[in-house]
Design a protein around this motif. Structure first.
Motif, PDB file in Angstrom:
ATOM      1  N   PHE A 119       0.821  -1.214   0.000  1.00  0.00           N
ATOM      2  CA  PHE A 119       0.000   0.000   0.000  1.00  0.00           C
ATOM      3  C   PHE A 119       0.852   1.260   0.000  1.00  0.00           C
ATOM      4  CE2 PHE A 119       0.662  -0.427   4.520  1.00  0.00           C
ATOM      5  CZ  PHE A 119       0.718   0.873   4.968  1.00  0.00           C
ATOM      6  N   LEU A 120       2.137   1.147   0.362  1.00  0.00           N
ATOM      7  CA  LEU A 120       3.017   2.311   0.274  1.00  0.00           C
ATOM      8  C   LEU A 120       3.360   2.558  -1.196  1.00  0.00           C
ATOM      9  CD1 LEU A 120       5.451   1.554   3.217  1.00  0.00           C
ATOM     10  CD2 LEU A 120       3.616   3.225   3.178  1.00  0.00           C
ATOM     11  N   PRO A 121       3.542   3.816  -1.582  1.00  0.00           N
ATOM     12  CA  PRO A 121       3.785   4.124  -2.997  1.00  0.00           C
ATOM     13  C   PRO A 121       5.250   3.922  -3.417  1.00  0.00           C
ATOM     14  CG  PRO A 121       3.677   6.134  -1.757  1.00  0.00           C
ATOM     15  CD  PRO A 121       3.363   5.021  -0.796  1.00  0.00           C
ATOM     16  N   MET A 122       5.885   2.890  -2.873  1.00  0.00           N
ATOM     17  CA  MET A 122       7.277   2.597  -3.231  1.00  0.00           C
ATOM     18  C   MET A 122       7.562   1.121  -2.979  1.00  0.00           C
ATOM     19  SD  MET A 122       9.089   4.389  -0.021  1.00  0.00           S
ATOM     20  CE  MET A 122       8.385   4.230   1.593  1.00  0.00           C
ATOM     21  N   ARG A 123       8.614   0.635  -3.595  1.00  0.00           N
ATOM     22  CA  ARG A 123       9.038  -0.734  -3.375  1.00  0.00           C
ATOM     23  C   ARG A 123       9.869  -0.764  -2.093  1.00  0.00           C
ATOM     24  NH1 ARG A 123       7.947  -3.966  -7.346  1.00  0.00           N
ATOM     25  NH2 ARG A 123       9.582  -5.481  -6.954  1.00  0.00           N
ATOM     26  N   THR A 124       9.600  -1.721  -1.214  1.00  0.00           N
ATOM     27  CA  THR A 124      10.297  -1.787   0.064  1.00  0.00           C
ATOM     28  C   THR A 124      10.808  -3.190   0.340  1.00  0.00           C
ATOM     29  OG1 THR A 124       8.217  -2.232   1.236  1.00  0.00           O
ATOM     30  CG2 THR A 124       8.927   0.069   1.104  1.00  0.00           C
ATOM     31  N   THR A 125      11.847  -3.257   1.164  1.00  0.00           N
ATOM     32  CA  THR A 125      12.374  -4.526   1.658  1.00  0.00           C
ATOM     33  C   THR A 125      11.853  -4.721   3.084  1.00  0.00           C
ATOM     34  OG1 THR A 125      14.346  -3.532   2.605  1.00  0.00           O
ATOM     35  CG2 THR A 125      14.486  -4.248   0.298  1.00  0.00           C
ATOM     36  N   ARG A 126      12.143  -5.884   3.666  1.00  0.00           N
ATOM     37  CA  ARG A 126      11.721  -6.125   5.055  1.00  0.00           C
ATOM     38  C   ARG A 126      12.323  -5.093   5.989  1.00  0.00           C
ATOM     39  NH1 ARG A 126      12.242 -12.041   3.902  1.00  0.00           N
ATOM     40  NH2 ARG A 126      14.461 -11.779   4.283  1.00  0.00           N
ATOM     41  N   GLY A 127      13.606  -4.753   5.789  1.00  0.00           N
ATOM     42  CA  GLY A 127      14.256  -3.761   6.640  1.00  0.00           C
ATOM     43  C   GLY A 127      13.612  -2.393   6.528  1.00  0.00           C
TER      44      GLY A 127
ATOM     45  N   GLY B  65       0.596   0.919  18.839  1.00  0.00           N
ATOM     46  CA  GLY B  65       1.821   1.059  18.057  1.00  0.00           C
ATOM     47  C   GLY B  65       2.309  -0.281  17.531  1.00  0.00           C
ATOM     48  N   PHE B  66       2.232  -1.313  18.368  1.00  0.00           N
ATOM     49  CA  PHE B  66       2.643  -2.651  17.949  1.00  0.00           C
ATOM     50  C   PHE B  66       1.743  -3.179  16.843  1.00  0.00           C
ATOM     51  CE2 PHE B  66       2.803  -7.315  18.541  1.00  0.00           C
ATOM     52  CZ  PHE B  66       4.155  -7.498  18.258  1.00  0.00           C
ATOM     53  N   ILE B  67       0.448  -2.928  16.943  1.00  0.00           N
ATOM     54  CA  ILE B  67      -0.486  -3.345  15.890  1.00  0.00           C
ATOM     55  C   ILE B  67      -0.152  -2.631  14.578  1.00  0.00           C
ATOM     56  CG2 ILE B  67      -2.910  -3.192  15.150  1.00  0.00           C
ATOM     57  CD1 ILE B  67      -3.609  -3.688  18.166  1.00  0.00           C
ATOM     58  N   ALA B  68       0.174  -1.344  14.667  1.00  0.00           N
ATOM     59  CA  ALA B  68       0.560  -0.597  13.466  1.00  0.00           C
ATOM     60  C   ALA B  68       1.841  -1.173  12.860  1.00  0.00           C
ATOM     61  CB  ALA B  68       0.741   0.888  13.790  1.00  0.00           C
ATOM     62  N   LEU B  69       2.792  -1.535  13.706  1.00  0.00           N
ATOM     63  CA  LEU B  69       4.040  -2.136  13.231  1.00  0.00           C
ATOM     64  C   LEU B  69       3.765  -3.429  12.482  1.00  0.00           C
ATOM     65  CD1 LEU B  69       7.169  -2.357  13.208  1.00  0.00           C
ATOM     66  CD2 LEU B  69       6.959  -3.551  15.382  1.00  0.00           C
ATOM     67  N   ILE B  70       2.925  -4.269  13.045  1.00  0.00           N
ATOM     68  CA  ILE B  70       2.576  -5.537  12.385  1.00  0.00           C
ATOM     69  C   ILE B  70       1.875  -5.269  11.049  1.00  0.00           C
ATOM     70  CG2 ILE B  70       1.091  -7.575  12.556  1.00  0.00           C
ATOM     71  CD1 ILE B  70       1.735  -7.578  15.565  1.00  0.00           C
ATOM     72  N   PHE B  71       0.976  -4.287  11.030  1.00  0.00           N
ATOM     73  CA  PHE B  71       0.273  -3.952   9.795  1.00  0.00           C
ATOM     74  C   PHE B  71       1.246  -3.502   8.708  1.00  0.00           C
ATOM     75  CE2 PHE B  71      -1.894  -0.895   7.040  1.00  0.00           C
ATOM     76  CZ  PHE B  71      -2.917  -1.701   6.549  1.00  0.00           C
ATOM     77  N   VAL B  72       2.174  -2.625   9.068  1.00  0.00           N
ATOM     78  CA  VAL B  72       3.151  -2.127   8.093  1.00  0.00           C
ATOM     79  C   VAL B  72       4.037  -3.263   7.593  1.00  0.00           C
ATOM     80  CG1 VAL B  72       5.177  -0.646   7.789  1.00  0.00           C
ATOM     81  CG2 VAL B  72       3.133   0.255   8.897  1.00  0.00           C
ATOM     82  N   MET B  73       4.464  -4.130   8.507  1.00  0.00           N
ATOM     83  CA  MET B  73       5.323  -5.254   8.091  1.00  0.00           C
ATOM     84  C   MET B  73       4.586  -6.201   7.149  1.00  0.00           C
ATOM     85  SD  MET B  73       8.403  -5.002   9.270  1.00  0.00           S
ATOM     86  CE  MET B  73       9.036  -6.646   9.084  1.00  0.00           C
ATOM     87  N   ALA B  74       3.300  -6.379   7.360  1.00  0.00           N
ATOM     88  CA  ALA B  74       2.543  -7.343   6.561  1.00  0.00           C
ATOM     89  C   ALA B  74       2.032  -6.757   5.248  1.00  0.00           C
ATOM     90  CB  ALA B  74       1.369  -7.863   7.372  1.00  0.00           C
ATOM     91  N   LYS B  75       1.653  -5.489   5.252  1.00  0.00           N
ATOM     92  CA  LYS B  75       0.939  -4.917   4.105  1.00  0.00           C
ATOM     93  C   LYS B  75       1.749  -3.938   3.268  1.00  0.00           C
ATOM     94  CE  LYS B  75      -2.968  -6.849   5.226  1.00  0.00           C
ATOM     95  NZ  LYS B  75      -3.529  -7.913   4.450  1.00  0.00           N
ATOM     96  N   ALA B  76       2.871  -3.470   3.762  1.00  0.00           N
ATOM     97  CA  ALA B  76       3.606  -2.423   3.036  1.00  0.00           C
ATOM     98  C   ALA B  76       4.199  -2.916   1.750  1.00  0.00           C
ATOM     99  CB  ALA B  76       4.697  -1.854   3.923  1.00  0.00           C
TER     100      ALA B  76
END
Length: 94
Positions: A43-51, A83-94
């Motif tokens: 969902f982010l407008p860029m290609r990302t790695t896990r890091g 904050g932890f829920i947001a972190l999990i969401f970003v890691m899974a969906k970004a």
């Protein structure tokens, strides 16, 4: 429980926060060594790695926690959980 140093008072939530970040970094290092990352677009407008996603997620969690402390008088553990829920969401969906 409070260990006081000249520059900072360590409380249980602060210690758990830093221990959690250290464990995430160790886990991400092991994961990267076992399975090299592949850039992907979510969902982010860029290609990302896990890091990249971990960094963005940690920043998001930090801002949620700061907003929680600054804007509410409610229990800090609720802000940390959000904050932890947001972190999990970003890691899974970004």
């Amino acid at each position: 429980m409070e260990l006081t140093f000249a520059w900072m008072a360590w409380t249980a939530p602060v210690a758990l926060f830093f221990i959690g970040i250290a464990l995430m970094l160790v886990g991400m290092t092991v994961w990267e060594l076992r399975s090299p990352t592949i850039e992907r677009k979510g969902f982010l407008p860029m290609r990302t790695t896990r890091g990249d996603r971990l960094f963005i997620g940690l920043l998001t969690a930090a801002y949620i926690n700061l907003a929680w402390v600054g804007l509410t008088d409610m229990n800090q553990w609720i802000g940390a959980a959000l904050g932890f829920i947001a972190l999990i969401f970003v890691m899974a969906k970004a």
